[in-house]
Design a protein around this motif. Structure first.
Motif, PDB file in Angstrom:
ATOM      1  N   CYS A   1      -6.295  18.413  20.051  1.00 43.23           N
ATOM      2  CA  CYS A   1      -5.509  18.380  18.810  1.00 43.23           C
ATOM      3  C   CYS A   1      -5.894  17.219  17.896  1.00 43.23           C
ATOM      4  O   CYS A   1      -5.407  17.135  16.761  1.00 43.23           O
ATOM      5  N   ARG A   8       0.991  18.648  22.047  1.00 44.95           N
ATOM      6  CA  ARG A   8       0.605  19.689  21.101  1.00 44.95           C
ATOM      7  C   ARG A   8       1.636  19.852  19.978  1.00 44.95           C
ATOM      8  O   ARG A   8       1.294  20.026  18.807  1.00 44.95           O
ATOM      9  N   GLU A   9       2.922  19.787  20.341  1.00 47.92           N
ATOM     10  CA  GLU A   9       3.970  19.946  19.333  1.00 47.92           C
ATOM     11  C   GLU A   9       3.960  18.780  18.346  1.00 47.92           C
ATOM     12  O   GLU A   9       4.129  18.973  17.126  1.00 47.92           O
ATOM     13  N   ALA A  47       1.370  16.940  17.532  1.00 43.98           N
ATOM     14  CA  ALA A  47       0.197  17.103  16.674  1.00 43.98           C
ATOM     15  C   ALA A  47       0.443  18.183  15.620  1.00 43.98           C
ATOM     16  O   ALA A  47       0.055  18.040  14.452  1.00 43.98           O
ATOM     17  N   ARG A  48       1.080  19.281  16.013  1.00 47.88           N
ATOM     18  CA  ARG A  48       1.367  20.363  15.075  1.00 47.88           C
ATOM     19  C   ARG A  48       2.216  19.887  13.909  1.00 47.88           C
ATOM     20  O   ARG A  48       2.042  20.335  12.763  1.00 47.88           O
ATOM     21  N   ARG A  49       3.133  18.949  14.177  1.00 46.45           N
ATOM     22  CA  ARG A  49       4.026  18.450  13.119  1.00 46.45           C
ATOM     23  C   ARG A  49       3.453  17.246  12.373  1.00 46.45           C
ATOM     24  O   ARG A  49       4.126  16.645  11.551  1.00 46.45           O
TER      25      ARG A  49
END
Length: 546
Positions: free
Chosen positions: A107, A76-77, A79-81
């Protein structure tokens, strides 16, 4: 933590190209919600802080904690970045957590698994090689030839353009490809191609002349004028960044090289980079996969039949394990000794597989299921012993041969016995049981010592859980240097022969008698009692002082 474009070159490789380039199965695609054609802009190992964007890179999730929530959180992290994909480490027999797959699907980020036998270095090498192939492109005869036919086609196209003959070599002077050999080719080229590598004498001559040093440090084409029977030659290093991957050699083949030969060779070297990167990746992958498989067989870890398949061994092939264990030593010399033993085992016996682990080398040797097969394993042990003994200024090496087993599936049994043989040899040498140190043996040569070691291992938990005068003696004496323990060991091993035990200890007999009297008086032990002598014998052996 590191990041950047893969290999430092143009970053227009796609996930599809990476997977198509992965012939050894370093990576396994788990899912790609956005497809496989987005461009990958580099690679990141681990994490770089919450504020750092990932910008279309592949994230190698190295160093994840065992916490089951760590993988989904990392996905998730990433994908967030803005990462393009995440690579998780795969453990044999343990599926990637379903939660991580669900996180990637949610994601919209690609998720891959790194093979259990590979490491993060293999993954980086794969990405670097795939990027190099994507960067090479097409558009001229040499590039199109290299793209369609690999190194042999590149060698042939280059030879035609510079009007000579071409040899492509790796950093070990092995021939990876060559152009056709004309009738006017010189003897060195013929012998190099026929032998598959540059002859040792030729390598030595190139070292003496300084040409190899120049090649390893130069960024440009090196010219070597014709000399006697040796024709004019051009050579250039093939490099990726600052790393040397190999070299291209051009030789005039009965006529002069073209005026632009140096420029042609320089272009060929650039086109050879992805092919030599792939060659190195294949070699590294093969070696690592075989080491992983052999380690799994010896330590009964993973699917043994798959491990045998990786090693190219049929399951009905009898095998024996030979183990060479180095004594305490430090420095490069000690490492070179074990490396030399591993090379000797595999070079002298093409079917042997060697695994280097810390202070030992284990060799899995396919043998016949008969007396000749057993002799073959002992013959290898003798050869390794002679080689180790001939290496100056190195630590001692003990070599044990395990029993022959009917299949490599049971290699762990032979491995365990080989380690016991080594332990028995070291034990006998420490106790001065042999007039001269014996450094190699099979189980039949030290059978009684192995039986004694089995008994001692079985007795150890009973001894450690006990108490009494013998325990008090051992504990108190070892705390002050162990003189009484060593004296008792010599006395018991010589069946109570005080003069003989004193000679072994280099003591005066009266000194030994005094020590034995102290044992009787201080700890109340009757050395004439058979049970006391038995317990003392076991206790002294278990201390490991001798």
């Amino acid at each position: 933590m590191t990041s950047g474009t893969i290999g430092g070159g143009p970053d227009h490789v796609t996930l599809r190209q990476v997977l198509a380039h992965d012939e050894d199965g370093v990576l396994r695609l788990l899912l790609a919600p956005a497809g496989q054609d987005p461009v990958v802009h580099g690679v990141i190992i681990g994490d770089e802080g919450a504020a750092h964007p990932h910008g279309g890179r592949i994230v190698l999730a190295a160093g994840l904690p065992p916490d089951p929530t760590a993988a989904p959180a990392a996905v998730r992290e990433a994908a967030r970045r803005g990462a393009a994909a995440v690579v998780l480490r795969e453990t044999e027999g343990v599926p990637v957590p379903a939660e991580a797959l669900a996180a990637a699907e949610e994601c919209g980020i690609a998720l891959l698994a790194r093979a259990a036998w590979a490491d993060w270095g293999d993954t980086l090498a794969l990405l670097r090689s795939a990027s190099a192939f994507a960067s090479a492109g097409r558009g001229d005869l040499m590039a199109d030839s290299a793209a369609d036919g690999g190194l042999p086609a590149l060698a042939s196209a280059t030879a035609r353009q510079l009007r000579g003959s071409i040899t492509v070599e790796d950093t070990r002077f092995r021939v990876l490809a060559h152009s056709a050999t004309g009738p006017d080719a010189d003897g060195v080229r013929r012998s190099t191609i026929l032998g598959g590598r540059v002859p040792d004498g030729r390598v030595a001559e190139l070292r003496r002349s300084g040409l190899l040093r120049t090649l390893w440090t130069s960024q440009d084409v090196i010219h070597r004028a014709a000399d006697g029977d040796s024709p004019e030659r051009l050579v250039v290093a093939v490099r990726s960044g600052g790393e040397m991957l190999g070299s291209l050699w051009a030789a005039a083949d009965g006529r002069r090289l073209s005026p632009d030969a140096a420029q042609v060779l320089r272009r060929a070297a650039a086109l050879a980079v992805p092919h030599l990167l792939r060659h190195r990746l294949r070699e590294s992958g093969t070696e690592r996969r075989e080491a992983y498989a052999l380690r799994g067989l010896l330590h009964t870890d993973g699917d043994r039949r798959s491990h045998l398949w990786s090693l190219g061994l049929p399951p009905d092939t009898p095998c024996a394990v030979v183990v060479a264990v180095r004594g305490d030593a430090e420095g490069a010399g000690a490492d070179r000794t074990l490396e030399a033993l591993a090379v000797q085992a595999t070079v002298s016996r093409s079917t042997a597989r060697a695994l280097r682990e810390q202070d030992q080398v284990a060799v899995l040797l396919p043998v016949g299921d008969d007396a000749d097969g057993r002799r073959e394993a002992l013959a290898l042990a003798r050869e390794l012993d002679a080689l180790a003994a001939g290496i100056p200024d190195t630590a001692p090496v003990w070599i044990g041969v395990g029993q022959t087993v009917r299949s490599g599936l049971d290699a762990s049994l032979s491995y365990g016995t080989a380690l016991l043989v080594v332990r028995a040899l070291r034990e006998r040498e420490a106790r001065g049981r042999d007039p001269r140190p014996v450094r190699h043996a099979g189980p039949g040569d030290v059978g009684q010592t192995i039986d004694a070691l089995h008994l001692l291992d079985a007795v150890r938990p009973v001894w450690e859980a006990g108490a009494g005068p013998v325990h008090e003696l051992i504990r108190a004496d070892l705390a002050t240097g162990g003189d009484l323990v060593r004296s008792l060991a010599a006395y018991l091993e010589t069946a109570g022969d005080v003069p003989g035990a004193a000679r072994r200890l280099t003591l005066h007999p009266n000194t030994l008698r005094y020590r034995l009297r102290r044992v009787r008086e201080r700890f109340g032990l009757d050395l004439d009692d058979p049970d006391t002598r038995l317990v003392l014998t076991l206790a002294v052996r278990l201390t490991g002082v001798i």
